[in-house]
Scaffold this motif. Structure first.
Motif, PDB file in Angstrom:
ATOM      1  N   ALA A 160      -4.107  -1.895  -5.981  1.00 57.82           N
ATOM      2  CA  ALA A 160      -2.885  -1.105  -5.661  1.00 57.82           C
ATOM      3  C   ALA A 160      -1.644  -2.157  -5.618  1.00 57.82           C
ATOM      4  O   ALA A 160      -0.254  -1.199  -6.071  1.00 57.82           O
ATOM      5  CB  ALA A 160      -2.750  -0.352  -4.459  1.00 57.82           C
ATOM      6  N   THR A 161      -1.871  -2.515  -5.441  1.00 61.24           N
ATOM      7  CA  THR A 161      -0.413  -3.969  -4.936  1.00 61.24           C
ATOM      8  C   THR A 161      -0.321  -4.161  -6.788  1.00 61.24           C
ATOM      9  O   THR A 161       1.386  -4.217  -7.023  1.00 61.24           O
ATOM     10  CB  THR A 161      -0.964  -5.197  -4.859  1.00 61.24           C
ATOM     11  OG1 THR A 161      -1.177  -4.757  -3.483  1.00 61.24           O
ATOM     12  CG2 THR A 161       0.657  -6.088  -4.406  1.00 61.24           C
TER      13      THR A 161
ATOM     14  N   GLU B 119      -3.583   4.588  -1.116  1.00 63.87           N
ATOM     15  CA  GLU B 119      -3.557   3.423  -0.612  1.00 63.87           C
ATOM     16  C   GLU B 119      -3.897   3.455   0.471  1.00 63.87           C
ATOM     17  O   GLU B 119      -5.120   3.046   1.397  1.00 63.87           O
ATOM     18  CB  GLU B 119      -2.919   1.929  -1.224  1.00 63.87           C
ATOM     19  CG  GLU B 119      -3.869   0.526  -0.664  1.00 63.87           C
ATOM     20  CD  GLU B 119      -5.798   0.021  -1.517  1.00 63.87           C
ATOM     21  OE1 GLU B 119      -6.202  -0.365  -0.570  1.00 63.87           O
ATOM     22  OE2 GLU B 119      -6.111   1.013  -2.021  1.00 63.87           O
ATOM     23  N   MET B 120      -3.032   3.606   1.402  1.00 64.39           N
ATOM     24  CA  MET B 120      -3.245   4.408   2.540  1.00 64.39           C
ATOM     25  C   MET B 120      -3.678   4.540   2.895  1.00 64.39           C
ATOM     26  O   MET B 120      -4.695   4.136   4.120  1.00 64.39           O
ATOM     27  CB  MET B 120      -1.676   4.343   3.865  1.00 64.39           C
ATOM     28  CG  MET B 120      -0.640   3.264   3.411  1.00 64.39           C
ATOM     29  SD  MET B 120       1.316   3.710   4.309  1.00 64.39           S
ATOM     30  CE  MET B 120       1.073   4.685   3.757  1.00 64.39           C
TER      31      MET B 120
ATOM     32  N   LEU C 227      -6.715   2.868   3.024  1.00 62.42           N
ATOM     33  CA  LEU C 227      -6.920   1.492   4.351  1.00 62.42           C
ATOM     34  C   LEU C 227      -7.553   2.748   5.902  1.00 62.42           C
ATOM     35  O   LEU C 227      -7.053   2.257   7.039  1.00 62.42           O
ATOM     36  CB  LEU C 227      -6.002   1.301   4.925  1.00 62.42           C
ATOM     37  CG  LEU C 227      -5.952   0.504   2.879  1.00 62.42           C
ATOM     38  CD1 LEU C 227      -4.493  -0.570   3.263  1.00 62.42           C
ATOM     39  CD2 LEU C 227      -7.086  -0.649   3.452  1.00 62.42           C
TER      40      LEU C 227
ATOM     41  N   ALA D 220       1.089  -1.428  -0.392  1.00 62.17           N
ATOM     42  CA  ALA D 220       0.133   0.101  -0.570  1.00 62.17           C
ATOM     43  C   ALA D 220       1.040   1.217   0.313  1.00 62.17           C
ATOM     44  O   ALA D 220       1.823   1.092   0.960  1.00 62.17           O
ATOM     45  CB  ALA D 220      -1.258   0.195   1.251  1.00 62.17           C
TER      46      ALA D 220
ATOM     47  N   ALA E 201      -6.818  -2.681  -2.148  1.00 62.63           N
ATOM     48  CA  ALA E 201      -4.996  -3.254  -1.314  1.00 62.63           C
ATOM     49  C   ALA E 201      -4.791  -4.331  -2.964  1.00 62.63           C
ATOM     50  O   ALA E 201      -3.833  -4.106  -3.248  1.00 62.63           O
ATOM     51  CB  ALA E 201      -4.995  -4.026  -0.630  1.00 62.63           C
TER      52      ALA E 201
END
Length: 691
Positions: free
Chosen positions: A617-618, A476-477, A480, A472, A614
């Protein structure tokens, strides 16, 4: 056993965990006349007169070994109490990262780390202006600045508990003390003193006798002042100056908070309560036992004494049974020491419920909430031919322990990357590249791709594998709920790894093995994984339905706070991320339950939208397209999803949470259906992109 975190602040000052000789004034017993008078000032709703909130560290409803009874199965007095008298929710979830500090603080506040300041725990790093990083420890008293045990002059002076607006976060005891109820804390994160470095001067003052004791006898000071506290209702005699009460200062509390006092530390709390014993009354507790020493018999002894002596609202922590406290090493499922620890915990709960019953504290007048901060993954060999209870499980050399992995060594030897960085060592390591480069800088992207390509030989399986579960970046964080109001705390990226692994930054070579088994720790958490992120929540008391154990209701730790407030008729002075779990209440709101279910899936850190994003994003972070366009486009997409999610979530929670300002039970059915459809549409879109 917690590495660094709670222990580090103490170890850095060469403080031991031995119990100090602080005499108890008298044996603990039933409530005195004065305590009954103190309790009578407490005004809660729904017939609730007492609130008992208990959080276990790493204690499981499900089995870690299919042949070995689970933790709760080995505590039948607790399990039966929850199932027979209330509801045991077995589809309860953690935030991210899934660790003690973030999990407990989410439950205490009803918000995620982005709104209370601690999404990376139990320690973290923060960037200095020159691009280097320093250590921050998540465990610090509620009003402390950031706690860095490595320096007396940290460059980050923001509060440790930090709202999205950059203020000190509202304190969880406030609605209760405003309602005339004293609130006790026994080992629960940050509502009592956690260290003697920053906490003592914050609460007592830099020149106080307590601060002088830190200098002259730090071990004694730790045992005297850390881990135990009572926050009193306004004017309550328990926290008077005569009992060594101190002003309970909350400078940023919405609506103000003046005229309230607190008692801080066993030295002052124990005499005011007439002394503390283990829950069975057999052994006096003569000083704070330490956080790893908060076994069930000790913790429940504190809770019972508080409840019996004018502290009707208590928050308490029970340390895990997976480790040999205080020295280690870790136990495996069914190992003799593990089974014995759980048996002692069960005995403690038998004594606890019996003692409360004799005090007239029971399900008819008391709200019990019991949970575990997170699950955790057992790193080791699954033993067969044993059940632990009748036949102990025995573990040989290299059959138990997390897979210690030097990611700096692997990056250098496998990928040729020697870029300086620091890391929050973990199963979900937060990485801070020296210099604090931008998310799309070449050095950042090279480092992220290299991390995603790393391999390791798992010593338990012998297989060469990629340890990556997810990566992330800041976009993305943020989705989250991991980005706070303090940009210095934002990692370059967070790597969610295979749950067997514990990642750290060692030498930039593998002259010493970069991958090895560490038997000192075998229970891993932090990363994304069902055995870690799915835990349990038990609710018993007035207005709680008796549903027994159920997996049908998807909840997470942010829901605990508003549920407690709903069941006690109180309201916070700030907005929550969680919602009251109305499905367990006698006056359930069936018309909004579908909305609540969609809300959790779009907003929770381990809900469907988060897990799908996630994965998306990965894939993008690992990409290496021309001009890095795949990554840049994905980052923009994630930011768009986050904005849409936040807007939808705000509309939904306004209808779902009647324990926050502006919350209402009034709603329009068409509006509810429109929100459900919009939420489902967003879920479908993100899921398709992840696929």
């Amino acid at each position: 056993m917690k590495r660094l975190i709670r222990l580090a602040a103490v170890a850095a000052l060469s403080i031991g965990w031995q119990v100090a000789a602080v005499p108890a004034t008298q044996a603990a017993g039933g409530p005195s006349q004065s305590s009954r008078a103190a309790s009578s000032s407490c005004h809660l709703g729904n017939g609730v007169q007492h609130v008992i909130n208990i959080v276990f560290d790493n204690t499981h409803f499900t089995r870690d070994n299919p042949n070995v009874p689970s933790d709760l199965e080995q505590m039948p007095h607790l399990l039966n109490f929850l199932q027979s008298n209330g509801t045991l929710l077995t589809n309860e979830h953690t935030p991210l990262i899934s660790h003690t500090a973030t999990d407990i603080l989410t439950a205490l506040t009803g918000v995620y780390g982005d709104q209370m300041g601690v999404p990376v725990s139990n320690s973290f790093r923060y960037f200095n202006p020159n691009g280097s990083t320093n250590l921050g420890v998540s465990f610090a008293y509620w009003t402390d600045p950031l706690f860095d045990p490595t320096t007396s002059a940290p460059t980050d002076t923001q509060p440790n508990m930090l709202t999205a607006a950059g203020k000190n976060a509202p304190a969880p005891w406030v609605p209760f003390t405003r309602a005339g109820c004293n609130v006790g804390g026994a080992g629960t994160a940050n509502i009592e003193l956690e260290n003697i470095s920053t906490d003592i001067p914050t609460v007592f003052g830099a020149g106080s006798p307590e601060a002088q004791e830190v200098t002259s006898n730090p071990t004694q000071a730790f045992n005297d002042f850390v881990g135990i506290a009572v926050h009193c209702a306004q004017g309550n005699a328990l926290c008077s100056n005569a009992n060594n009460g101190r002003a309970d200062l909350l400078k940023d509390e919405p609506g103000g908070y003046t005229g309230f006092n607190g008692l801080f530390g066993h030295k002052y709390v124990a005499p005011a309560l007439g002394g503390i014993t283990t829950v069975d009354g057999a052994t006096p507790i003569t000083g704070f036992p330490g956080f790893d020493g908060m076994s069930a018999k000790n913790t429940l002894g504190y809770v019972a004494a508080m409840q019996e002596h004018g502290v009707p609202v208590t928050y308490a922590y029970i340390s895990d049974a997976h480790d040999k406290h205080p020295t280690g090493p870790a136990y495996g499922p069914g190992q003799a020491g593990y089974v014995a620890a759980l048996k002692s915990y069960d005995d403690a709960f038998a004594a606890f419920f019996g003692r409360l019953a004799s005090d007239g504290i029971n399900k008819s007048n008391t709200l019990f909430t019991v949970t575990a901060d997170e699950g955790d993954h057992f790193a080791g060999v699954q033993q067969t031919g044993c059940d632990g209870v009748t036949t102990p499980c025995v573990y040989g050399t290299n059959q138990i322990g997390e897979v210690n992995t030097n990611m700096a060594g692997l990056l250098a030897t496998e990928q040729g990357v020697t870029t300086p960085f620091t890391v929050h060592s973990d199963d979900a390591p937060a990485v801070y590249i020296t210099g604090n480069p931008a998310h799309d800088a070449a050095v950042t992207r090279t480092f992220e791709r290299a991390t995603g390509a790393l391999t390791a030989v798992n010593p338990y399986t012998g297989n060469t594998e990629n340890p990556t579960r997810a990566i992330a970046d800041p976009a993305e964080m943020k989705l989250l709920h991991m980005i706070t109001a303090d940009p210095a705390r934002t990692p370059t990226f967070t790597w969610f790894a295979n749950p067997d692994y514990f990642l750290f930054a060692g030498a930039r070579n593998c002259n010493s093995p970069c991958v090895s088994i560490n038997p000192g720790f075998a229970w891993n958490h932090g990363t994304i994984g069902t055995d870690i992120n799915v835990t349990w929540l038990g609710l018993v008391g007035p207005d709680v339905r008796n549903l027994g154990a159920t997996h049908d209701i998807w909840t997470d730790h942010s829901d605990i706070r508003p549920t407690i407030l709903a069941l006690t008729g109180l309201q916070d002075d700030y907005a929550h991320a969680g919602r009251p779990i109305t499905e367990v209440m006698t006056e359930t709101r069936q018309d909004l339950n579908r909305l609540g279910a969609i809300y959790k899936q779009i907003n929770a850190p381990v809900g469907q939208l988060a897990l799908d994003s996630a994965a998306f994003a990965t894939s993008a972070i690992k990409s290496n397209s021309a001009g890095d366009q795949t990554y840049l486009n994905a980052d923009n997409t994630i930011q768009s999803w986050t904005s849409r999610r936040d807007a939808l979530a705000a509309q939904m929670i306004a209808l779902l949470d009647f324990t926050a300002p502006g919350g209402s039970t009034q709603h329009n059915d068409r509006n509810v259906n429109d929100l459900i459809n919009a939420g489902q549409s967003l879920l479908d879109e993100v899921h398709a992109a992840a696929g």
